[in-house]
Design a protein around this motif. Structure first.
Motif, mmCIF file in Angstrom:
data_model
loop_
_atom_site.group_PDB
_atom_site.id
_atom_site.type_symbol
_atom_site.label_atom_id
_atom_site.label_comp_id
_atom_site.label_asym_id
_atom_site.label_seq_id
_atom_site.Cartn_x
_atom_site.Cartn_y
_atom_site.Cartn_z
ATOM 1 N N ASN A 178 61.554 31.388 -13.005
ATOM 2 C CA ASN A 178 62.085 31.272 -11.648
ATOM 3 C C ASN A 178 61.270 32.190 -10.742
ATOM 4 O O ASN A 178 61.664 33.330 -10.474
ATOM 5 C CB ASN A 178 63.567 31.652 -11.582
ATOM 6 N N THR A 179 60.117 31.706 -10.333
ATOM 7 C CA THR A 179 59.215 32.496 -9.510
ATOM 8 C C THR A 179 59.075 31.831 -8.141
ATOM 9 O O THR A 179 58.329 30.860 -7.996
ATOM 10 C CB THR A 179 57.831 32.623 -10.168
ATOM 11 N N PRO A 180 59.799 32.326 -7.145
ATOM 12 C CA PRO A 180 59.693 31.752 -5.789
ATOM 13 C C PRO A 180 58.423 32.229 -5.098
ATOM 14 O O PRO A 180 58.458 33.075 -4.198
ATOM 15 C CB PRO A 180 60.963 32.270 -5.109
ATOM 16 N N SER A 181 57.296 31.672 -5.514
ATOM 17 C CA SER A 181 55.990 32.183 -5.094
ATOM 18 C C SER A 181 55.809 32.159 -3.582
ATOM 19 O O SER A 181 55.247 33.091 -2.998
ATOM 20 C CB SER A 181 54.872 31.378 -5.762
ATOM 21 N N GLU A 182 56.294 31.088 -2.927
ATOM 22 C CA GLU A 182 56.111 30.985 -1.476
ATOM 23 C C GLU A 182 56.914 32.057 -0.744
ATOM 24 O O GLU A 182 56.437 32.661 0.218
ATOM 25 C CB GLU A 182 56.503 29.593 -0.990
ATOM 26 N N LEU A 183 58.132 32.318 -1.213
ATOM 27 C CA LEU A 183 58.962 33.345 -0.576
ATOM 28 C C LEU A 183 58.368 34.725 -0.801
ATOM 29 O O LEU A 183 58.342 35.562 0.119
ATOM 30 C CB LEU A 183 60.393 33.268 -1.113
ATOM 31 N N ILE A 184 57.879 34.972 -2.010
ATOM 32 C CA ILE A 184 57.246 36.258 -2.296
ATOM 33 C C ILE A 184 56.029 36.453 -1.399
ATOM 34 O O ILE A 184 55.843 37.518 -0.791
ATOM 35 C CB ILE A 184 56.846 36.348 -3.782
ATOM 36 N N TYR A 186 55.414 35.040 1.484
ATOM 37 C CA TYR A 186 55.874 35.204 2.865
ATOM 38 C C TYR A 186 56.295 36.654 3.110
ATOM 39 O O TYR A 186 55.890 37.271 4.108
ATOM 40 C CB TYR A 186 57.038 34.255 3.152
ATOM 41 N N CYS A 187 57.108 37.201 2.211
ATOM 42 C CA CYS A 187 57.565 38.584 2.371
ATOM 43 C C CYS A 187 56.389 39.547 2.373
ATOM 44 O O CYS A 187 56.303 40.451 3.227
ATOM 45 C CB CYS A 187 58.541 38.947 1.248
ATOM 46 N N GLN A 188 55.469 39.358 1.456
ATOM 47 C CA GLN A 188 54.337 40.271 1.368
ATOM 48 C C GLN A 188 53.459 40.179 2.616
ATOM 49 O O GLN A 188 52.937 41.192 3.087
ATOM 50 C CB GLN A 188 53.554 39.990 0.085
#
Length: 285
Positions: A178-184, A186-188
């Motif tokens: 469960n790796t929400p790559s796009e959200l991560i 975006y946050c970074q």
């Protein structure tokens, strides 16, 4: 070098240890001993929440651990149901009182919606009202840093576009499978540190043969591989345990996962949380 000596830096310059102790499901009566054990082992980042019902015990452990308060990073979370300024301001003071601390290093809005309507309804105004209480408490020195939890991009945009202080962190469910790559990403890109809770997928990932095979190739356990994975994603890892032996082994992550194995773990789909699927964040919403 021990993982305990490694930090990220929040956008306001406050350092946050890369590895922390999650305390969900640790009973209040047992929390003080768990926290003291973790700090004696080397942990400096302790995470709790109003909803966990153990702030009193966590605070007792922090106060009586024998390590100076300034060397510790303590986080808590505003109950997800609180969506107005007055209740949020009162709850911030309530957490400080229960913890027995003059300040916390990071406080988060636990979710963008109340738990009984998770991922439903529009609570944007309520989140802004709670955030204003956070900003005021931050300016007053009660909260060194402020952030959110379980916020998606639209929830973050609401805060970013309507507030004077951007969230310093977003604590979300991140684990192999469960790796929400796009959200991560975006946050970074917004300089919001991502904290990964349940990096071991509530233990369900221990049953995954593919993950077990990758862990074996490094001579490490599945939990160690999963924690290392979240660290290499650039997130704060918050495995939760009250067991000192697990606290020690969870911190033994001084190995590097290859790019190919990172890709394999990133592309894994594993969201079966067993009995824990009843909780909103594990329900697939």
């Amino acid at each position: 070098m021990s993982i305990f000596s490694e930090n990220y830096t929040l956008s306001n310059g406050v350092p946050i240890p890369k590895l922390g102790l999650g305390t969900w499901f640790i009973d209040d009566a047992l929390a003080a001993d768990a926290v003291k054990s973790a700090i004696q082992i080397g942990y400096r980042n302790i995470d709790t929440a109003q909803a966990y019902g153990n702030e009193r015990g966590v605070g007792e452990g922090v106060r009586n651990c024998g390590v100076a308060r300034a060397e510790l990073f303590v986080s808590t979370k505003l109950a997800a149901e609180i969506k107005d300024y007055e209740q949020a301001a009162a709850a911030i003071d309530g957490s400080l009182e229960k913890l027995g601390l003059d300040y916390v290093d990071l406080m988060l809005i636990h979710a963008p919606q109340p738990w009984d309507n998770f991922r439903g309804g529009d609570y944007s105004e309520g989140n802004l009202a709670a955030w204003r209480a956070f900003e005021d408490a931050h300016r007053a020195g009660k909260l060194r840093s402020i952030g959110v939890s379980n916020f998606l991009e639209a929830d973050l945009e609401n805060i970013l576009g309507n507030s004077s202080i951007a969230p310093h962190a977003n604590q979300i469910l991140v684990h192999a499978g469960n790796t929400p790559s796009e959200l991560i990403a975006y946050c970074q890109a917004k300089n919001i540190v991502v904290e990964a809770y349940s990096p071991i997928a509530h233990g369900e990932i221990l049953r995954n043969e593919r993950v077990a095979a990758i862990a074996a190739s490094y001579g490490v356990s599945v939990p160690q591989l999963c924690i290392r994975y979240t660290l290499q994603l650039g997130t704060v890892s918050l495995p939760k345990t009250g067991n000192p032996d697990h606290m020690r082994t969870n911190a033994q992550v001084d190995f590097v996962i290859s790019d190919d194995d990172m890709d394999a773990l990133r592309n894994l789909d594993g969201k079966d949380y067993g009995e824990h699927a009843a909780f909103p964040v594990y329900s697939g919403k």
